[in-house]
Design an enzyme around this catalytic site. Sequence first.
Site, PDB file in Angstrom:
ATOM      1  N   ASP A   1      52.568  38.490  36.732  1.00 14.72           N
ATOM      2  CA  ASP A   1      52.289  39.633  35.756  1.00 14.72           C
ATOM      3  C   ASP A   1      52.882  41.007  36.598  1.00 14.72           C
ATOM      4  O   ASP A   1      52.927  42.018  35.964  1.00 14.72           O
ATOM      5  CB  ASP A   1      51.100  39.651  35.261  1.00 14.72           C
ATOM      6  CG  ASP A   1      49.913  39.841  36.433  1.00 14.72           C
ATOM      7  OD1 ASP A   1      50.216  39.394  37.418  1.00 14.72           O
ATOM      8  OD2 ASP A   1      48.750  40.169  35.723  1.00 14.72           O
ATOM      9  N   HIS A   2      53.100  40.718  37.894  1.00 18.89           N
ATOM     10  CA  HIS A   2      53.535  41.771  38.777  1.00 18.89           C
ATOM     11  C   HIS A   2      55.116  41.604  39.290  1.00 18.89           C
ATOM     12  O   HIS A   2      55.365  40.514  39.291  1.00 18.89           O
ATOM     13  CB  HIS A   2      52.641  42.161  40.055  1.00 18.89           C
ATOM     14  CG  HIS A   2      51.424  42.572  39.640  1.00 18.89           C
ATOM     15  ND1 HIS A   2      50.818  43.990  40.046  1.00 18.89           N
ATOM     16  CD2 HIS A   2      50.369  42.074  39.081  1.00 18.89           C
ATOM     17  CE1 HIS A   2      49.521  44.116  39.823  1.00 18.89           C
ATOM     18  NE2 HIS A   2      49.179  42.922  38.929  1.00 18.89           N
TER      19      HIS A   2
ATOM     20  N   ASP B   1      48.785  46.062  45.898  1.00 17.40           N
ATOM     21  CA  ASP B   1      48.328  46.606  44.226  1.00 17.40           C
ATOM     22  C   ASP B   1      47.256  47.669  44.403  1.00 17.40           C
ATOM     23  O   ASP B   1      45.991  47.161  44.626  1.00 17.40           O
ATOM     24  CB  ASP B   1      47.845  45.286  43.845  1.00 17.40           C
ATOM     25  CG  ASP B   1      47.556  45.370  42.392  1.00 17.40           C
ATOM     26  OD1 ASP B   1      47.450  46.608  41.884  1.00 17.40           O
ATOM     27  OD2 ASP B   1      47.205  44.638  41.585  1.00 17.40           O
TER      28      ASP B   1
ATOM     29  N   GLU C   1      45.835  39.096  45.280  1.00 14.18           N
ATOM     30  CA  GLU C   1      45.006  38.403  44.503  1.00 14.18           C
ATOM     31  C   GLU C   1      45.560  36.735  44.684  1.00 14.18           C
ATOM     32  O   GLU C   1      46.226  36.311  43.558  1.00 14.18           O
ATOM     33  CB  GLU C   1      45.370  38.916  43.064  1.00 14.18           C
ATOM     34  CG  GLU C   1      44.339  38.225  41.869  1.00 14.18           C
ATOM     35  CD  GLU C   1      44.700  38.836  40.510  1.00 14.18           C
ATOM     36  OE1 GLU C   1      43.922  38.478  39.680  1.00 14.18           O
ATOM     37  OE2 GLU C   1      45.685  39.513  40.303  1.00 14.18           O
TER      38      GLU C   1
ATOM     39  N   TYR D   1      44.410  44.594  48.223  1.00 16.99           N
ATOM     40  CA  TYR D   1      44.200  44.629  46.855  1.00 16.99           C
ATOM     41  C   TYR D   1      42.923  45.305  45.928  1.00 16.99           C
ATOM     42  O   TYR D   1      42.092  45.097  46.447  1.00 16.99           O
ATOM     43  CB  TYR D   1      44.202  43.299  46.436  1.00 16.99           C
ATOM     44  CG  TYR D   1      43.963  43.133  45.109  1.00 16.99           C
ATOM     45  CD1 TYR D   1      44.622  43.587  43.973  1.00 16.99           C
ATOM     46  CD2 TYR D   1      42.755  41.769  44.722  1.00 16.99           C
ATOM     47  CE1 TYR D   1      44.385  43.103  42.842  1.00 16.99           C
ATOM     48  CE2 TYR D   1      42.666  41.572  43.263  1.00 16.99           C
ATOM     49  CZ  TYR D   1      43.348  42.184  42.382  1.00 16.99           C
ATOM     50  OH  TYR D   1      43.242  41.874  41.093  1.00 16.99           O
TER      51      TYR D   1
ATOM     52  N   CYS E   1      54.628  45.653  15.769  1.00 20.56           N
ATOM     53  CA  CYS E   1      54.076  46.685  14.861  1.00 20.56           C
ATOM     54  C   CYS E   1      52.607  46.702  14.816  1.00 20.56           C
ATOM     55  O   CYS E   1      51.951  45.760  15.650  1.00 20.56           O
ATOM     56  CB  CYS E   1      54.655  46.209  13.370  1.00 20.56           C
ATOM     57  SG  CYS E   1      54.308  44.715  12.880  1.00 20.56           S
TER      58      CYS E   1
ATOM     59  N   HIS F   1      58.041  43.929  10.229  1.00 18.15           N
ATOM     60  CA  HIS F   1      59.397  43.205  10.460  1.00 18.15           C
ATOM     61  C   HIS F   1      59.391  41.855   9.482  1.00 18.15           C
ATOM     62  O   HIS F   1      60.378  41.385   9.345  1.00 18.15           O
ATOM     63  CB  HIS F   1      59.266  42.487  11.995  1.00 18.15           C
ATOM     64  CG  HIS F   1      59.273  43.524  13.059  1.00 18.15           C
ATOM     65  ND1 HIS F   1      57.990  43.589  13.582  1.00 18.15           N
ATOM     66  CD2 HIS F   1      60.002  44.320  13.441  1.00 18.15           C
ATOM     67  CE1 HIS F   1      58.064  44.337  14.352  1.00 18.15           C
ATOM     68  NE2 HIS F   1      59.186  45.095  14.539  1.00 18.15           N
TER      69      HIS F   1
END
Length: 566
Positions: free
Chosen positions: A308-309, A187, A42, A146, A554, A517
């Site tokens: 993010d990887h 990926d 990517e 990819y 949450c 929380h």
Amino acid sequence: MQLTGLPRKFIAGPICQLDLDCKVELKQLFNSLDADIICLQETKVTRDMLDEPTAIVEGYNSYFSFSRKKSGYSGVATFCKDACTPEKAAEGLTGGGGDIGCPGDQSSFTTEELESLDAEGRALITQHRIRLSDGVVKEMAVINVYCPRADPDREDRLAYKLHFFALLQTRAEALIKQGRYVVLLGDVNVSHRKIDKSEPDDEDFYSRPGRVWLNQMLWEGGRDRDIDSVEDREMFPATTPYVEGGMFVDAFRHRNPETRGAFTCWCTMTSARQTNYGNRIDYILMNKSFVEVSLVDSVVMQEIEGSDHCPVKVEINANNINPAKPPPLCTQFMPEFSGKQQKLSNFFIKMKRDESVQDEPPPLKSSKSDSSQNHPVIQRRETLQVVSTSKLKRTSSELNESVNAKRAKVTPQNSGGGKQSSLANFFCKRNQKKNTETNNTIEEAKSESKSENIILNNVMSSGDMDTNVTPASETSSIPSQPRSSGTNSTSSQPKSSVNAWKNLLGGLPPPPLCKGHKEPCVLRTVKKDGPNRGKQFYTCARAEGHSSNPEARCDFFKWIEKKKNS
């Protein structure tokens, strides 16, 4: 047996986005990884975006595959240390580019399908000649991929993904059958087993087509038995009747069969990496016989951030045998990086004769049998003559003299040494005489040849000519600004009007507190296509995590209701 030399290491995973905003120097990044072959996915780089600092990294040779469908999309790249240079390289899976060969039986694909599967720049193959620890020399193919993501809202993309898998397996198995060792990495966009996903969906986890495909790719000892027992296991191989399956080993699971939490991808929008709420979708697969003779270790490098990887690495017992030079696909051979391209401006520069040449050059239109034709100086003069005959119809010296004459004629005596005028001068009136002189000069320039027009326009735009010419109609339309009496009219705007705008437009109230929380929530916007696109909502500000983790986000959710105009 002991290896005599450094072991070779491979890395898979989008370590960083190779775009123009990458703040980390690639050489520094690559050296910190301590790897001989680095595969990136990517990259989102097209050929026109590729710059020299990205393509040419000192100590490495690189290979790129670009998307031909749209810019800023997909793309893969492979960087090899100079000591680990491949002997061959190819772009795509169909076998049309490069000289690696072994495309496999592709008779189940149409010509349009094959072209489409290679058009998004999702695969690169480099072939290396390696010597194993026992001295045996083999050829090893590294397939950097990819794989497409299956968009749940688009059935055509799921079909595209499955066809890509089929073509990938066809090519990989064909290389193995021809005696090569194969490393398939990148990926894959599939989580194989339940321990490879934070919260697997028990309802249809085993029946996902991509998961079924990956499971049948693996050697029997590495398969997930639950997936293997699914009744519709034959659903995917039906589209690939010429593959066998069971030829590859998941290198990480082979060394770490029951390790949990070894994820390689996290959602950045929800800060899921903080709680390690992710998936393992980046793999290094090796054919079984290669694993048996060379695999040393495989790790997931979760400590490497910036994407993010995270990278995945394997270490094998093998040494690269370097070829005499890199394969033609190497970026250093691209014209824009090889130093062979000539600029257009070179054709307008008066050539200097090499002092080492004693005799006069032969006529420019000499016959091919003339022995002096191979002289570099003469060849360059001939090239210039061809261009000037067919395009300019004048020699470069004549053009320079003509331009200089025009420049002297049109430049006023009071131009201040040819300096550029200020912006304010564009709004000043000039006397009619100067206007007439310049207009007449421009009319004369228009009557010259096309090539002189090009050069003259460049001279005019560069500031060598007086450009302080503004039509009276334009100057008269510019209103005169009254002098201020000591107060700023802008700052004198009544504060009451500002408050009125605030009351009219309103503003968001303080964020509510989440129920889990009792902390202020964060505001988010729906970006997914659909009826709620653009709507805003509040959600818990903590990072996404497993439902059993009390420190994770949450389930608080609240839409923002827009005020109705009264």
